[in-house]
Design an enzyme around this catalytic site. Structure first.
Site, PDB file in Angstrom:
ATOM      1  N   TYR A 156       0.871  -1.293   0.126  1.00 31.94           N
ATOM      2  CA  TYR A 156      -0.187  -0.007  -0.011  1.00 31.94           C
ATOM      3  C   TYR A 156       0.882   1.261   0.000  1.00 31.94           C
ATOM      4  O   TYR A 156       0.451   2.136  -0.715  1.00 31.94           O
ATOM      5  CB  TYR A 156      -0.870   0.173   1.439  1.00 31.94           C
ATOM      6  CG  TYR A 156      -2.090  -1.028   1.561  1.00 31.94           C
ATOM      7  CD1 TYR A 156      -3.367  -0.796   0.512  1.00 31.94           C
ATOM      8  CD2 TYR A 156      -1.835  -2.514   1.703  1.00 31.94           C
ATOM      9  CE1 TYR A 156      -4.159  -1.855   0.611  1.00 31.94           C
ATOM     10  CE2 TYR A 156      -2.648  -3.331   1.982  1.00 31.94           C
ATOM     11  CZ  TYR A 156      -3.963  -3.081   0.982  1.00 31.94           C
ATOM     12  OH  TYR A 156      -4.663  -4.259   1.131  1.00 31.94           O
ATOM     13  N   ASN A 167     -12.311   0.086  -5.685  1.00 36.49           N
ATOM     14  CA  ASN A 167     -12.070  -0.264  -6.946  1.00 36.49           C
ATOM     15  C   ASN A 167     -13.542  -0.792  -7.919  1.00 36.49           C
ATOM     16  O   ASN A 167     -13.719  -1.879  -7.436  1.00 36.49           O
ATOM     17  CB  ASN A 167     -11.080  -1.195  -6.928  1.00 36.49           C
ATOM     18  CG  ASN A 167     -10.686  -1.848  -8.505  1.00 36.49           C
ATOM     19  OD1 ASN A 167     -11.254  -1.374  -9.384  1.00 36.49           O
ATOM     20  ND2 ASN A 167      -9.649  -2.628  -8.476  1.00 36.49           N
ATOM     21  N   CYS A 210      -6.431  -4.915  -7.711  1.00 42.90           N
ATOM     22  CA  CYS A 210      -6.214  -4.611  -6.422  1.00 42.90           C
ATOM     23  C   CYS A 210      -5.802  -5.772  -5.538  1.00 42.90           C
ATOM     24  O   CYS A 210      -5.456  -5.524  -4.539  1.00 42.90           O
ATOM     25  CB  CYS A 210      -7.479  -3.823  -5.864  1.00 42.90           C
ATOM     26  SG  CYS A 210      -8.986  -4.892  -6.050  1.00 42.90           S
ATOM     27  N   HIS A 211      -5.939  -7.019  -6.150  1.00 47.01           N
ATOM     28  CA  HIS A 211      -5.543  -8.141  -5.284  1.00 47.01           C
ATOM     29  C   HIS A 211      -4.108  -8.309  -5.178  1.00 47.01           C
ATOM     30  O   HIS A 211      -3.465  -8.937  -4.534  1.00 47.01           O
ATOM     31  CB  HIS A 211      -6.160  -9.503  -5.977  1.00 47.01           C
ATOM     32  CG  HIS A 211      -5.683  -9.661  -7.550  1.00 47.01           C
ATOM     33  ND1 HIS A 211      -6.503  -9.271  -8.423  1.00 47.01           N
ATOM     34  CD2 HIS A 211      -4.777 -10.503  -7.907  1.00 47.01           C
ATOM     35  CE1 HIS A 211      -5.619  -9.444  -9.671  1.00 47.01           C
ATOM     36  NE2 HIS A 211      -4.841 -10.259  -9.218  1.00 47.01           N
ATOM     37  N   GLU A 265      -1.695 -16.419  -9.958  1.00 49.46           N
ATOM     38  CA  GLU A 265      -0.732 -15.511 -10.608  1.00 49.46           C
ATOM     39  C   GLU A 265       0.668 -16.229  -9.858  1.00 49.46           C
ATOM     40  O   GLU A 265       1.615 -15.470 -10.298  1.00 49.46           O
ATOM     41  CB  GLU A 265      -0.817 -14.164 -10.330  1.00 49.46           C
ATOM     42  CG  GLU A 265      -1.992 -13.783 -10.983  1.00 49.46           C
ATOM     43  CD  GLU A 265      -2.340 -12.221 -10.885  1.00 49.46           C
ATOM     44  OE1 GLU A 265      -1.151 -11.606 -10.362  1.00 49.46           O
ATOM     45  OE2 GLU A 265      -3.502 -11.671 -11.241  1.00 49.46           O
TER      46      GLU A 265
END
Length: 185
Positions: free
Chosen positions: A119, A142, A150-151, A177
């Site tokens: 962040y 979002n 945003c993950h 991912e």
């Protein structure tokens, strides 16, 4: 209203796509994909479409075959199948403005598949080094989760951070991912 008058209204099309984290509502305008909503049960979908109608004007129409949505659905399905790492879709940013939009645009452009950012790091990238809590709020607001990733924003101490779709969904996206190991159960 005659048919000409309706053409001037914002046309909003939507569809629901099943994914590895449950059903996602995708909504688009002429500008591009405008909203992605998690856990798109009937009740959630009804509320989300009502919000879109009041924010953007015009009644959302279910149209999974519309060219923009069909392409968004293809890309979302390919992403969840592990066959796509980046979304190449026009985005309509009209549901978000100011600092939140700035942060989300930086996130979309600057934090690729398989990487994470803190962040505070994201706050520094947009020239607001003290604004990590504001960055958290931007992630929470979002309108385009998954597509605007945003993950991929996590706590600097290694904590996973919050997530509008729920922590299980965030873990699954990060595992997809390759950032986290696959959940065992």
């Amino acid at each position: 209203m005659d048919s000409h008058g309706q053409q001037d209204e914002q046309r909003i099309v939507w569809a629901v796509v099943d994914t590895g984290i449950g059903p996602l509502l995708l909504a688009a305008t002429r500008e591009g994909l405008v909203n992605v909503v998690f856990h798109a049960t009937d009740a959630v979908r009804h509320r989300a479409l009502g919000r879109l109608a009041s924010r953007l004007g015009g009644e959302p129409v279910e149209a999974p075959g519309s060219p923009l949505l069909a392409e968004a659905i293809r890309q979302v399905e390919a992403y969840f199948a592990g066959e796509r790492r980046a979304f190449e879709l026009p985005l309509d940013w009209s549901l978000i403005s100011g600092f939140n939009r700035q942060v989300l645009r930086e996130l979309a452009a600057g934090v690729p598949f398989g990487q994470v950012v803190g962040y505070g790091d994201l706050a520094r990238r947009v020239g607001q080094p003290g604004a990590s809590q504001a960055v958290g709020a931007a992630m929470g607001s979002n309108p385009l989760p998954v597509v605007v990733p945003c993950h991929r924003v996590v706590e600097s101490d290694g904590g996973i951070g919050g997530f509008g779709g729920g922590l299980e969904a965030k873990r699954k996206l990060l595992a997809l991912e390759g950032v986290l190991p696959e959940p065992l159960f």
